[in-house]
Design a protein around this motif. Sequence first.
Motif, PDB file in Angstrom:
ATOM      1  N   MET A   1      -5.880  -3.832   0.832  1.00  0.00           N
ATOM      2  CA  MET A   1      -6.865  -4.926   0.864  1.00  0.00           C
ATOM      3  C   MET A   1      -6.226  -6.211   0.328  1.00  0.00           C
ATOM      4  O   MET A   1      -6.420  -7.288   0.877  1.00  0.00           O
TER       5      MET A   1
ATOM      6  N   ARG B   1     -11.653  -7.344   5.049  1.00  0.00           N
ATOM      7  CA  ARG B   1     -10.865  -6.841   3.907  1.00  0.00           C
ATOM      8  C   ARG B   1     -11.481  -5.539   3.380  1.00  0.00           C
ATOM      9  O   ARG B   1     -10.771  -4.581   3.075  1.00  0.00           O
ATOM     10  N   GLU B   2     -12.814  -5.513   3.273  1.00  0.00           N
ATOM     11  CA  GLU B   2     -13.491  -4.286   2.818  1.00  0.00           C
ATOM     12  C   GLU B   2     -13.163  -3.117   3.732  1.00  0.00           C
ATOM     13  O   GLU B   2     -12.896  -1.999   3.288  1.00  0.00           O
TER      14      GLU B   2
ATOM     15  N   GLY C   1      -9.864  -1.383   3.242  1.00  0.00           N
ATOM     16  CA  GLY C   1      -9.896  -0.374   2.175  1.00  0.00           C
ATOM     17  C   GLY C   1     -10.491   0.941   2.657  1.00  0.00           C
ATOM     18  O   GLY C   1      -9.922   2.024   2.450  1.00  0.00           O
TER      19      GLY C   1
ATOM     20  N   ALA D   1       0.839  -1.203   0.000  1.00  0.00           N
ATOM     21  CA  ALA D   1       0.000   0.000   0.000  1.00  0.00           C
ATOM     22  C   ALA D   1       0.876   1.255   0.000  1.00  0.00           C
ATOM     23  O   ALA D   1       0.593   2.225  -0.709  1.00  0.00           O
TER      24      ALA D   1
ATOM     25  N   ALA E   1      -5.509   2.000  -0.916  1.00  0.00           N
ATOM     26  CA  ALA E   1      -6.563   1.198  -0.273  1.00  0.00           C
ATOM     27  C   ALA E   1      -6.663  -0.180  -0.932  1.00  0.00           C
ATOM     28  O   ALA E   1      -6.732  -1.210  -0.248  1.00  0.00           O
ATOM     29  N   GLU E   2      -6.632  -0.210  -2.255  1.00  0.00           N
ATOM     30  CA  GLU E   2      -6.723  -1.491  -2.988  1.00  0.00           C
ATOM     31  C   GLU E   2      -5.543  -2.386  -2.643  1.00  0.00           C
ATOM     32  O   GLU E   2      -5.702  -3.584  -2.409  1.00  0.00           O
TER      33      GLU E   2
ATOM     34  N   ARG F   1      -8.079   4.439   3.339  1.00  0.00           N
ATOM     35  CA  ARG F   1      -8.384   5.687   2.611  1.00  0.00           C
ATOM     36  C   ARG F   1      -8.647   6.818   3.621  1.00  0.00           C
ATOM     37  O   ARG F   1      -8.089   7.909   3.526  1.00  0.00           O
TER      38      ARG F   1
ATOM     39  N   ASP G   1      -7.143   5.631  -3.508  1.00  0.00           N
ATOM     40  CA  ASP G   1      -7.752   4.376  -3.983  1.00  0.00           C
ATOM     41  C   ASP G   1      -6.681   3.318  -4.228  1.00  0.00           C
ATOM     42  O   ASP G   1      -6.857   2.150  -3.874  1.00  0.00           O
TER      43      ASP G   1
END
Length: 298
Positions: free
Chosen positions: A258, A275-276, A279, A230, A254-255, A283, A251
């Motif tokens: 995750m 996991r959600e 993210g 990240a 964050a991706e 952020r 983004d």
Amino acid sequence: MTRFDYCEPTTLDEAVALLDAGGGRAVVLAGGTDLLVQIRERVRRPAQVVNIKKILGLDTFEFDAAEGLTIGALATTRALETSDTVRRHYAGLHAAVVHFASIQVRHRATVVGNVCRASPSADTLPPLVADAATVRILGPDGARTVAVEEFCTGPGRTVLRDGELVTHLHVPAPAPRTGKVYLKHGRRVEMELATVGVAVSLTLDAAGALADARIALAAVAPTPLRARSAEAALREAVGARGGRLGAAALDAAAEAAMAESRPIADVRASADYRREMVGVLVRRALERAAQLAEEPTP
Ligand SMILES: Cc1cc2nc3c(=O)[nH]c(=O)nc-3n(C[C@H](O)[C@H](O)[C@H](O)COP(=O)(O)OP(=O)(O)OC[C@H]3O[C@@H](n4cnc5c(N)ncnc54)[C@H](O)[C@@H]3O)c2cc1C
């Protein structure tokens, strides 16, 4: 409760000698908020408990603007919570000890004990990792220093060898224009272990461009996780925009966070939900840290 021998050394050398003589069956007692519960529930069956509370000088913490923060092995979470210095210069660590257990527990629980317990959901570990903190260890072979990031080797496991104890933590002084954040996500605010925790330490240069960012995650891997992918994704996305943070960079970070998290499902949440939330929180934490970095230190 399992029977064990109990001793109260008054010096660090005495404590090390007792731990060394005990071979892997002697354990350190600090606040006892983890250890005594584990002994009572027979999760741990030590032959000897070495209470370090009679050793003078371990219950303090000190800040020096150039050197940073030194936290003694007996400094409690409550002591850090009520410190203006910690709130001003180490806002992530401060948030971790504010949203921690209950006030009764915070009066006993030490920060070093939280680190040594090595729980994947320990609240102080992510901000300490994001702040590049180190652990000072003393043992029969002398002293050594280990990055907090490398201290935990699995749930409840650390790099500590038989006979070793932690004397203090050291957290470097924050660079100017640094924002620090710890976001703890759980079903309740108080008396709750983190379902997911995210810590960020982010530094801007004098022109407002990103100079450095460290991201650490709790409760989504067997140990607290430094989110290096990240951090790299953030640097790359920001590099393409002349150093400026923007939605695309947030983004990307964050991706990547995750993707590198390895959560399990348990009573608190499913793996997918965790996991959600990684993210969402990465952020949010980056955005907030960038805002704080732009504000003058209060
Ligand atoms: C009701 C309740 C709520 C809680 N809520 C939270 C929470 O919100 N967030 C959270 O992160 N934790 C929480 N905890 C866990 C606990 O309070 C923390 O982990 C606490 O910081 C441990 O510190 P202690 O001084 O009590 O450690 P102890 O229980 O004395 O020790 C913990 C472990 O670390 C070892 N140890 C301690 N000091 C040293 C040292 N100097 N050198 C080597 N080994 C050492 C001990 O041998 C033991 O294995 C909670 C616990 C309870 C009972």
